[in-house]
Design a protein around this motif. Structure first.
Motif, PDB file in Angstrom:
ATOM      1  N   UNK A  92       0.770  -1.318  -0.117  1.00 28.06           N
ATOM      2  CA  UNK A  92      -0.040   0.040   0.065  1.00 28.06           C
ATOM      3  C   UNK A  92       0.770   1.440  -0.161  1.00 28.06           C
ATOM      4  N   UNK A  93       1.916   1.500   0.751  1.00 21.55           N
ATOM      5  CA  UNK A  93       2.753   2.601   0.957  1.00 21.55           C
ATOM      6  C   UNK A  93       3.670   2.628  -0.374  1.00 21.55           C
ATOM      7  N   UNK A  94       4.094   1.596  -1.253  1.00 17.63           N
ATOM      8  CA  UNK A  94       4.801   1.753  -2.107  1.00 17.63           C
ATOM      9  C   UNK A  94       4.154   1.235  -3.217  1.00 17.63           C
ATOM     10  N   UNK A  95       3.473   1.596  -4.254  1.00 17.35           N
ATOM     11  CA  UNK A  95       2.597   1.114  -5.524  1.00 17.35           C
ATOM     12  C   UNK A  95       3.210   0.418  -6.431  1.00 17.35           C
ATOM     13  N   UNK A  96       4.704   0.571  -6.666  1.00 19.46           N
ATOM     14  CA  UNK A  96       5.374  -0.009  -7.700  1.00 19.46           C
ATOM     15  C   UNK A  96       5.493  -1.476  -7.591  1.00 19.46           C
ATOM     16  N   UNK A  97       5.380  -2.069  -8.888  1.00 20.41           N
ATOM     17  CA  UNK A  97       5.362  -3.626  -8.759  1.00 20.41           C
ATOM     18  C   UNK A  97       4.312  -4.271  -7.771  1.00 20.41           C
ATOM     19  N   UNK A  98       2.969  -4.060  -7.957  1.00 20.52           N
ATOM     20  CA  UNK A  98       1.998  -4.295  -7.036  1.00 20.52           C
ATOM     21  C   UNK A  98       1.862  -5.940  -6.852  1.00 20.52           C
ATOM     22  N   UNK A  99       1.742  -6.068  -5.565  1.00 18.45           N
ATOM     23  CA  UNK A  99       1.473  -7.499  -4.906  1.00 18.45           C
ATOM     24  C   UNK A  99       0.179  -8.125  -5.055  1.00 18.45           C
ATOM     25  N   UNK A 100      -0.718  -7.053  -4.841  1.00 23.04           N
ATOM     26  CA  UNK A 100      -2.213  -7.545  -5.021  1.00 23.04           C
ATOM     27  C   UNK A 100      -2.809  -6.770  -6.205  1.00 23.04           C
ATOM     28  N   UNK A 101      -3.732  -7.716  -6.807  1.00 20.60           N
ATOM     29  CA  UNK A 101      -4.379  -7.348  -8.070  1.00 20.60           C
ATOM     30  C   UNK A 101      -5.312  -6.027  -7.875  1.00 20.60           C
ATOM     31  N   UNK A 102      -5.956  -5.561  -8.798  1.00 20.63           N
ATOM     32  CA  UNK A 102      -6.692  -4.575  -8.810  1.00 20.63           C
ATOM     33  C   UNK A 102      -8.078  -4.802  -8.614  1.00 20.63           C
ATOM     34  N   UNK A 103      -8.310  -5.890  -9.208  1.00 22.11           N
ATOM     35  CA  UNK A 103      -9.950  -6.327  -9.044  1.00 22.11           C
ATOM     36  C   UNK A 103     -10.034  -6.925  -7.574  1.00 22.11           C
ATOM     37  N   UNK A 104     -11.435  -6.530  -7.039  1.00 24.49           N
ATOM     38  CA  UNK A 104     -11.635  -6.852  -5.881  1.00 24.49           C
ATOM     39  C   UNK A 104     -11.662  -8.285  -5.308  1.00 24.49           C
ATOM     40  N   UNK A 105     -12.333  -9.063  -6.446  1.00 21.82           N
ATOM     41  CA  UNK A 105     -12.602 -10.488  -6.310  1.00 21.82           C
ATOM     42  C   UNK A 105     -11.102 -11.194  -6.166  1.00 21.82           C
ATOM     43  N   UNK A 106     -10.024 -10.791  -7.181  1.00 26.59           N
ATOM     44  CA  UNK A 106      -8.965 -11.325  -7.303  1.00 26.59           C
ATOM     45  C   UNK A 106      -8.128 -11.046  -6.136  1.00 26.59           C
ATOM     46  N   UNK A 120      -3.583 -24.349  -9.767  1.00 23.84           N
ATOM     47  CA  UNK A 120      -4.117 -24.724 -10.935  1.00 23.84           C
ATOM     48  C   UNK A 120      -3.068 -24.817 -12.118  1.00 23.84           C
ATOM     49  N   UNK A 121      -3.335 -24.229 -13.246  1.00 20.35           N
ATOM     50  CA  UNK A 121      -2.602 -24.158 -14.272  1.00 20.35           C
ATOM     51  C   UNK A 121      -1.725 -22.839 -14.498  1.00 20.35           C
ATOM     52  N   UNK A 122      -1.690 -21.903 -13.448  1.00 24.26           N
ATOM     53  CA  UNK A 122      -1.114 -20.593 -13.627  1.00 24.26           C
ATOM     54  C   UNK A 122       0.438 -20.806 -13.333  1.00 24.26           C
ATOM     55  N   UNK A 123       1.126 -19.750 -13.658  1.00 21.52           N
ATOM     56  CA  UNK A 123       2.578 -19.474 -13.290  1.00 21.52           C
ATOM     57  C   UNK A 123       2.659 -19.242 -11.992  1.00 21.52           C
ATOM     58  N   UNK A 124       1.892 -18.083 -11.431  1.00 23.34           N
ATOM     59  CA  UNK A 124       1.754 -17.747 -10.106  1.00 23.34           C
ATOM     60  C   UNK A 124       0.392 -17.753  -9.458  1.00 23.34           C
ATOM     61  N   UNK A 125       0.086 -17.595  -8.092  1.00 25.29           N
ATOM     62  CA  UNK A 125      -1.085 -17.753  -7.805  1.00 25.29           C
ATOM     63  C   UNK A 125      -2.019 -16.832  -8.447  1.00 25.29           C
ATOM     64  N   UNK A 126      -1.489 -15.404  -8.928  1.00 25.14           N
ATOM     65  CA  UNK A 126      -2.374 -14.530  -9.444  1.00 25.14           C
ATOM     66  C   UNK A 126      -2.404 -14.719 -10.786  1.00 25.14           C
ATOM     67  N   UNK A 127      -1.652 -15.431 -11.463  1.00 29.07           N
ATOM     68  CA  UNK A 127      -1.716 -15.597 -13.068  1.00 29.07           C
ATOM     69  C   UNK A 127      -0.193 -15.524 -13.363  1.00 29.07           C
ATOM     70  N   UNK A 128       0.131 -14.475 -14.036  1.00 28.45           N
ATOM     71  CA  UNK A 128       1.475 -14.106 -14.539  1.00 28.45           C
ATOM     72  C   UNK A 128       2.314 -13.557 -13.761  1.00 28.45           C
ATOM     73  N   UNK A 129       1.855 -12.720 -12.656  1.00 29.25           N
ATOM     74  CA  UNK A 129       2.561 -11.872 -11.913  1.00 29.25           C
ATOM     75  C   UNK A 129       2.748 -12.268 -10.566  1.00 29.25           C
TER      76      UNK A 129
END
Length: 221
Positions: free
Chosen positions: A76-90, A139-148
């Motif tokens: 939250x303090x340093x928004x670069x290279x975000x670790x949480x997705x923008x989408x509320x469900x994600x 699942x079949x994703x590279x990382x838990x949230x997808x590509x990042x």
């Protein structure tokens, strides 16, 4: 002028490395202050008087405690290279897998001090944890949230790396590639990230540390 960032921790702690990886992913300079967990410093007790444990992030004069709370604070303090997705469900999904990891991973740590039937029980619990994450979390994703990479990767990455250390000191195999192929591919991808690859504890040192700890605990049991 930017507030100084300090991290109170110990090189043996997987929870401390979660915070280190987050800071490195964000490119945030910080001072590491090593704590002796058997002789807690006045600085640690002052800044975490409730739990009295590491890690503690000091952002200026503000202490933040608990590893994954710290990671979210950093995000939250340093928004670069975000670790949480923008989408509320994600975001909710990511937080679910962080909580699941922290709720269930105690069996992993307990393997290191277990013997006999207790060891068999903790191994089975850990296998169940790995199977659940393999099937439902990754699942079949590279990382838990997808590509990042994101917070769930940081949370579970520490568990898996320390599980491999525990396997070494106990002399067992739990995290086997043929049983968990997706997780094996995932952890290799995770450990190839420069922020992770360049910030892992020395293997020989940490195996020796935990082996001595296990021997002392079992001898006194």
């Amino acid at each position: 002028m930017a507030e100084v960032v300090k991290l109170l921790g110990a090189w043996s702690s997987p929870f401390v490395f979660r915070v280190i990886w987050a800071l490195k992913i964000k490119g945030i300079p910080y001072e590491f202050i090593e704590e002796d967990v058997t002789n807690k410093s006045p600085l640690l007790l002052k800044n975490n008087p409730v739990l009295k444990k590491i890690p503690v992030l000091l952002h200026g004069e503000k202490p933040v405690c608990e590893s994954m709370i710290i990671v979210e604070y950093i995000d939250e303090i340093w928004p670069q290279n975000p670790l949480l997705p923008n989408d509320p469900y994600e975001r909710a999904l990511a937080r679910f897998w962080v909580k699941f990891t922290d709720d269930k991973c105690s069996s992993v740590w307990q393997i290191s001090l277990a013997q006999g039937e207790e060891l068999e029980k903790r191994v089975k619990e850990t296998v169940d944890l790995l199977q659940t994450v393999e099937e439902h979390g990754l699942g079949e994703k590279k990382f838990f949230g997808g590509d990042n990479v994101g917070i769930a990767d940081i949370a579970f990455g520490a568990v898996i790396h320390w599980l491999k250390i525990i396997e070494e000191i106990v002399g067992i195999k739990v995290f086997e590639a043929h049983k968990f192929p997706r997780l094996h591919e995932w952890i290799e991808n995770f450990k190839q990230l420069p922020a992770v690859k360049e910030n892992l504890p020395d293997w020989d040192w940490i195996v020796s540390y935990f082996k001595s700890h296990r021997e002392e605990r079992l001898a006194s049991a």
